[in-house]
Scaffold this active site. Structure first.
Site, PDB file in Angstrom:
ATOM      1  N   ASP A 300       0.371  -1.205  -0.320  1.00  0.00           N
ATOM      2  CA  ASP A 300       0.048   0.358   0.059  1.00  0.00           C
ATOM      3  C   ASP A 300       1.441   0.965   0.140  1.00  0.00           C
ATOM      4  OD1 ASP A 300      -2.149  -1.314  -0.130  1.00  0.00           O
ATOM      5  OD2 ASP A 300      -2.341  -1.295   2.347  1.00  0.00           O
ATOM      6  N   TYR A 384      -9.916  -1.452   2.421  1.00  0.00           N
ATOM      7  CA  TYR A 384      -9.312  -1.136   4.106  1.00  0.00           C
ATOM      8  C   TYR A 384      -9.457   0.472   4.474  1.00  0.00           C
ATOM      9  CZ  TYR A 384      -8.807  -5.877   5.958  1.00  0.00           C
ATOM     10  OH  TYR A 384      -9.337  -6.656   6.247  1.00  0.00           O
TER      11      TYR A 384
END
Length: 632
Positions: A300, A384
């Site tokens: 990420d 998320y």
């Protein structure tokens, strides 16, 4: 430091927050150098911080500010790594990347935007949807980083892989309706589909995932009274040009799109503890080996620059109390300034009892309350949402807590590698593995690490009754020594000590890294993800400071074949005993999803703690005032 040539970009410190004028100046320099064409986009933008020695020696005067920019030509796939001086208004360096060797720049928003059009022009994709009775207009494509696998035809090409999720109406959360057994491999430069893998029709789950639907939420829980947090005399900390002072703490706060929140020159009572602290990488590897999902893992930080999506925080929702917000200035895909309002939240929290004793002999009765300064931000990335909370305590403790929430990734094949969270809806097993980069300066630059743990003492002459246990301490002298695993069963911790300074008792001053001791990377050591996320195979790495070694998985993570970052850094096997050293700590969550994680996941937490050990001669919080005269 170089003399400032542009007054509009003048700042007062090498680590001052990025300004909109600096972002604009960088863009003007790149445009003037002919590097910004019609199809060229920014894939990365961040301050290029000066080397540590320059910052530590800074005592005022002019400051040169440099910024690193990765450029991507969407039409050709060419990319460049550049450094620009915003103050001197000059291009310092520019290097064209070799994708086969260097890897690719991060994936950017402009590439996400055309994925559905590319898929809906591909006959094989349309045929797969037709076989499932699904209209293409009702499918949301989720493009994801491709990784590197045994596909020679992908070498040097900019790739993504995409799943489909059915969306039944505009307010419907498509994560509840995965179109399983189907994946597309996409060439992002040519905007074409390389292949469609269809392993057969799987029923699309029909349960709602609309957690924001009042009918799903039900009637509000009764009986919860408002909690009001007030500081009638105001907050106890000050903020000036990114410099934060609170109690005995003094530090600087920074922000960039790759690491998010960064803390700099952290000192307690005038004594340095840590020069720079950040989360330098995070990887989310999934455990499902299915033909359409085996490749699923995301970096990420390195692949997505997740902090570019940081939330604008709101009082009463994200933060409670007497809040001070800081904005974060970034650059958008076109290189224009983009300021995230209220990206960083600073506030104080009561944290219960700090110390307390009621003495049976003297009658003394004393109690003090602990409080902490919280510096935090939150960023959504795909399904998320991640929150990062740095805590500073009155007793000299530093803590990082990472919070994971949002929506679990889903499939329609719950089984050996996924939990069924709703009828026919699976949530695959996965990990969230973070890498903290801790550039330590415990009372100075001459630091070393000792691995300390409990040791049993066998019953015998020196331990006749078998009650003894001792403490084992081993000095980590080189980078090969400094690759360590956690050991919760022995209480293993790592002491960062200064090799030249001692406390009043003659002990080396130090700080201790307390790991939580959860699993590191669970993928097979021979796997692609293990090669690319080598940092995640160890709980601790200790390296010699090198200003060029900034990221745990290397500079260019997207489609890098592996071996970069920490595994490469430590090949020199440099001396780390009494040197300027950096600790890299892997920590995280191994997530076997629960039904309770659906349709939106309650916050799960992970992190670590840094505590003083011999740094002070006694309890450093004796001077904290009593909370109330009645408490004496």
């Amino acid at each position: 430091m170089t003399t400032v040539s542009d007054p509009s970009t003048r700042v007062v410190h090498p680590l001052s927050p990025t300004t909109e004028a600096e972002v604009a100046a960088v863009r003007e320099v790149l445009a003037g150098a002919g590097m910004l064409g019609e199809h060229v986009r920014y894939a990365f933008f961040a301050p290029e911080e000066p080397v540590k020695s320059e910052v530590l020696a800074f005592d005022g005067g002019d400051v040169e500010r440099r910024f690193r920019v990765l450029l991507l030509d969407l039409a050709t796939g060419q990319s460049w790594d550049t450094v620009v001086s915003a103050t001197a208004r000059e291009l310092v360096s520019a290097r064209e990347l070799d994708p086969a060797r260097d890897g690719q720049p991060p994936i950017i928003d402009a590439e996400f935007e055309f994925i559905e059009d590319v898929l809906n022009a591909e006959p094989a994709w349309l045929a797969a949807l037709s076989a499932r009775g699904i209209e293409p207009a009702g499918v949301r494509a989720v493009p994801l980083s491709a990784g590197v696998y045994d596909y020679p035809e992908e070498t040097g090409r900019r790739m993504a892989r995409a799943f489909g999720f059915r969306q039944d109406h505009e307010a419907d959360h498509p994560w509840a309706h995965p179109v399983d057994g189907l994946v597309a491999y996409i060439d992002l430069t040519n905007r074409t589909v390389d292949r469609v893998i269809d392993t057969g029709v799987v029923p699309v789950p029909g349960s709602s995932g609309n957690f924001d639907d009042p009918q799903v939420q039900g009637a509000p829980l009764e009986g919860l009274k408002p909690i009001e947090i007030s500081q009638p005399e105001g907050r106890s900390f000050t903020v000036d040009d990114g410099r934060v002072r609170w109690g005995k703490w003094d530090l600087r706060v920074g922000f960039n799109e790759r690491e998010g929140l960064t803390l700099h020159q952290i000192a307690f009572d005038g004594r340095p503890v840590c020069y720079r602290a950040s989360v330098a990488e995070m990887v989310v590897p999934y455990a499902d080996p299915a033909p359409v999902r085996f490749w699923q893992n995301y970096f990420d930080c390195g692949e997505y620059m997740f902090a570019r999506y940081a939330d604008s925080l709101e009082l009463g929702c994200d933060c409670l109390g007497d809040i001070h917000y800081l904005d974060a200035t970034l650059a958008d895909d076109l290189g224009n300034p983009k300021t995230v309002r209220n990206a960083i939240c600073l506030h104080e929290e009561d944290q219960g009892v700090l110390w307390k004793h009621t003495d049976i002999f003297t009658g003394a009765r004393e109690v003090r309350r602990q409080r902490r300064l919280v510096v935090s931000f939150f960023s959504p990335i795909g399904n998320y949402d991640y929150g990062f909370y740095w805590y500073l305590y009155l007793d000299g403790t530093i803590e990082l807590e990472c919070k994971a929430t949002g929506v679990v990734f889903t499939n329609a094949t719950p089984g050996e590698y996924a939990t069924e969270v709703a009828p026919g809806l699976g949530a695959p097993f996965h990990q969230h593995l973070f890498s903290a980069r801790l550039d330590m300066t415990v009372d100075g630059l001459t630091n070393a690490v000792e691995e300390v743990e409990a040791a049993r003492v066998p019953m015998g002459g020196a331990n006749p009754y078998g009650n003894a246990f001792a403490r084992s301490a081993v000095r980590l002298r080189s980078e090969s020594d400094g690759q360590r695993d956690a050991s919760p069963g022995t209480g293993r911790v790592w002491h960062v000590v200064n090799t030249e300074r001692t406390n009043a008792l003659g002990q080396p001053v130090g700080y201790v890294l307390h790991p939580q001791g959860q699993p590191t990377l669970l993928a097979d050591p021979a796997s692609s993800i293990a090669a690319r996320a080598g940092f995640a195979t160890r709980a601790l790495w200790v390296t010699r400071y090198d200003p060029a070694q900034r990221y745990s998985a290397g500079d260019f993570v997207n489609q890098h074949p592996g071996g970069a970052g920490l595994p490469s850094y430590v090949t020199a096997d440099r001396d780390v005993d009494g040197q300027d050293i950096v600790l890299w700590h892997t920590f995280g969550l191994t997530h076997f999803p629960r039904p309770e994680d659906w349709p939106v996941m309650p916050v799960d937490r992970t992190g670590f703690t840094l505590k003083p050990a011999g740094f002070f001669d006694r309890n450093p919080a004796l001077d904290v005032p009593a909370p109330d005269s009645r408490c004496h």
